[in-house]
Design an enzyme around this catalytic site. Structure first.
Site, mmCIF file in Angstrom:
data_model
loop_
_atom_site.group_PDB
_atom_site.id
_atom_site.type_symbol
_atom_site.label_atom_id
_atom_site.label_comp_id
_atom_site.label_asym_id
_atom_site.label_seq_id
_atom_site.Cartn_x
_atom_site.Cartn_y
_atom_site.Cartn_z
ATOM 1 N N GLU A 158 0.296 -1.676 -0.304
ATOM 2 C CA GLU A 158 -0.008 -0.036 -0.144
ATOM 3 C C GLU A 158 0.671 1.503 0.265
ATOM 4 O O GLU A 158 0.733 2.275 0.631
ATOM 5 C CB GLU A 158 -0.940 -0.051 1.019
ATOM 6 C CG GLU A 158 -1.711 -0.959 1.152
ATOM 7 C CD GLU A 158 -2.803 -1.349 2.079
ATOM 8 O OE1 GLU A 158 -2.557 -0.502 3.251
ATOM 9 O OE2 GLU A 158 -3.669 -2.181 2.299
ATOM 10 N N GLU A 265 -5.602 -10.958 -1.610
ATOM 11 C CA GLU A 265 -6.146 -10.632 -0.079
ATOM 12 C C GLU A 265 -7.755 -11.078 -0.624
ATOM 13 O O GLU A 265 -8.689 -9.865 -0.081
ATOM 14 C CB GLU A 265 -6.090 -9.176 -0.128
ATOM 15 C CG GLU A 265 -4.629 -9.884 0.598
ATOM 16 C CD GLU A 265 -4.525 -7.966 1.265
ATOM 17 O OE1 GLU A 265 -5.047 -8.098 2.041
ATOM 18 O OE2 GLU A 265 -2.558 -7.570 1.921
HETATM 19 C C1 GLA Z 1 -5.009 -5.252 4.274
HETATM 20 C C2 GLA Z 1 -3.460 -5.734 4.700
HETATM 21 C C3 GLA Z 1 -4.098 -7.296 5.418
HETATM 22 C C4 GLA Z 1 -5.048 -6.984 6.502
HETATM 23 C C5 GLA Z 1 -5.931 -6.432 5.817
HETATM 24 C C6 GLA Z 1 -7.720 -6.252 5.970
HETATM 25 O O1 GLA Z 1 -5.385 -5.087 3.349
HETATM 26 O O2 GLA Z 1 -2.925 -5.460 3.483
HETATM 27 O O3 GLA Z 1 -2.552 -7.653 6.103
HETATM 28 O O4 GLA Z 1 -4.631 -6.182 7.769
HETATM 29 O O5 GLA Z 1 -5.737 -5.059 5.442
HETATM 30 O O6 GLA Z 1 -6.857 -6.501 7.863
#
Ligand code: GLA
Length: 374
Positions: A158, A265
């Site tokens: 991020e 994710e």
């Molecule tokens: C982001 C992070 C993850 C997790 C998610 C939600 O996507 O990359 O590690 O913390 O938030 O909790």
């Protein structure tokens, strides 16, 4: 019709056995395309959760245990206990391990951006040297410990913010080092684990403005010889978004740059707005979610060779970040329900003939009506 979400109830961790003898294995059904991973916590490696994990997933990532705060709570003092246990489980069961994440702006230890007297480091050459030194020490320790087990790292997480003119998220890392922390992180990880796949990971990568910044950064990193292998697309999504066309376009754009793509994710929220909240989710919505998962996986399969892994952010709806603060609302975003049984979402991927009838738009409208809050 569903009532507004009133309480703080988070589904309890399921304890029902997940024998599932007649249910096909998710990862085996998809093994000609990509490994299938799940984000896990310590409790997932025993009991019914471990049965579910071993049956359907051939890759893991740690939900929190490999972040910098948990791993290095005090400078130079590492706590590898949870990460070691999960990596050990994966090793015994011949599962792949993704490492998440070496550098982020959240879940960092308190000391990271402070001087010896506990004061915040101020921008300047000295602070920059201190922070980059800490970054290198952390990456060296963590990557060398797991270099025989972790095949892919989310090196930085991020770092893009499309609302900034230059696209770089304003964080302590950025304030103290500019963008040098990004280069340093990749170079340091590569020096320790030259065969690991090194990724830049982010959310909303299908957003055209954000994607342009990310593409530019990946190109610039490659141009200056920074060892980056791929892009991790978090893909926290919902029943409507992002569009399938935008996913195809995004993956193809990064593939054209010569980098790999991983879905890192994945989950599919039943809501399409942050303002919605319901105390129960109608069957029709779960059916619609099944069609959404069918379409997502048809899309991922069509991109075979350009997506090298798909990882879900969790295994079953009894444990998902989407029910936690700040949202604090019921959500059922994964393939297995709170009793670890397959949902329509699972059948949408494995065998769409087993999906329930697709609800009409007006049948879903009730759900949207019930849930909007002020
Ligand atoms: C982001 C992070 C993850 C997790 C998610 C939600 O996507 O990359 O590690 O913390 O938030 O909790």
């Amino acid at each position: 019709m569903c009532a507004a979400w009133t309480g703080a109830r988070t589904p309890q961790r399921a304890s029902t056995s997940s024998a599932q003898a007649d249910v096909p294995s998710l990862y085996k059904s998809l093994q000609e395309y990509f490994p299938i991973g799940a984000a896990i916590v310590q409790e997932d490696i025993t009991g019914p959760h471990s049965e579910l994990l071993l049956k359907h997933f051939n890759s893991i990532v740690m939900e929190n245990a490999m972040k910098m705060g948990p791993l290095q709570p005090k400078e130079g003092q590492f706590d590898f206990a949870t990460a070691d246990a999960l990596v050990g489980f994966a090793r015994v069961h011949h599962m792949l391990v993704r490492g998440h994440t070496l550098v982020w702006y959240k879940q960092n230890p308190d000391w990271l951006f402070k001087d010896a007297s506990g004061k915040d480091l101020q921008p300047g050459p000295e602070s920059k040297a201190i922070v980059l030194g800490r970054l290198q020490a952390h990456i060296r320790a963590v990557v060398s410990r797991y270099k025989d087990d972790v095949y892919a790292w989310d090196v930085v997480n991020e770092v893009i913010d499309p609302t900034q003119a230059d696209g770089f998220r304003r964080t302590k890392w950025y304030e103290l080092t500019g963008t040098d922390y990004i280069d340093t992180a990749f170079r340091t990880a590569h020096a320790i684990a030259p065969h690991a796949k090194l990724n830049i990971n982010d959310y909303n990568t299908t957003d055209p403005v954000k994607r342009r910044f990310l593409l530019n950064l990946v190109s610039a990193l490659k141009a200056r010889g920074v060892p980056i292998d791929g892009v991790g697309h978090q893909m926290h999504s919902n029943i409507d978004a992002p569009s399938l066309a935008s996913i195809v376009e995004t993956i193809n754009m990064f593939a054209s740059l010569g980098v790999d793509n991983q879905i890192t994710e994945l989950d599919v929220s039943v809501y399409d707005s942050p303002r919605e909240s319901c105390s129960s989710i109608p069957e029709d919505v779960l059916a619609e979610q099944g069609y959404r998962y069918r379409d997502l996986f048809d899309t991922f399969r069509s991109l075979q060779g350009r997506i090298s892994a798909v990882t879900f952010w969790g295994m079953a709806d009894d444990h998902t970040w989407l029910t936690k603060l700040p949202r604090k609302r019921l959500d059922l975003p994964l393939l297995f329900d709170t009793n670890l049984q397959p949902k329509p979402a699972f059948w949408g991927i494995i065998d769409p003939r087993r999906l329930p009838r697709r609800p009409a738009a007006e049948e879903l409208r009730d759900f949207q009506g019930c849930s909007a809050s002020q």
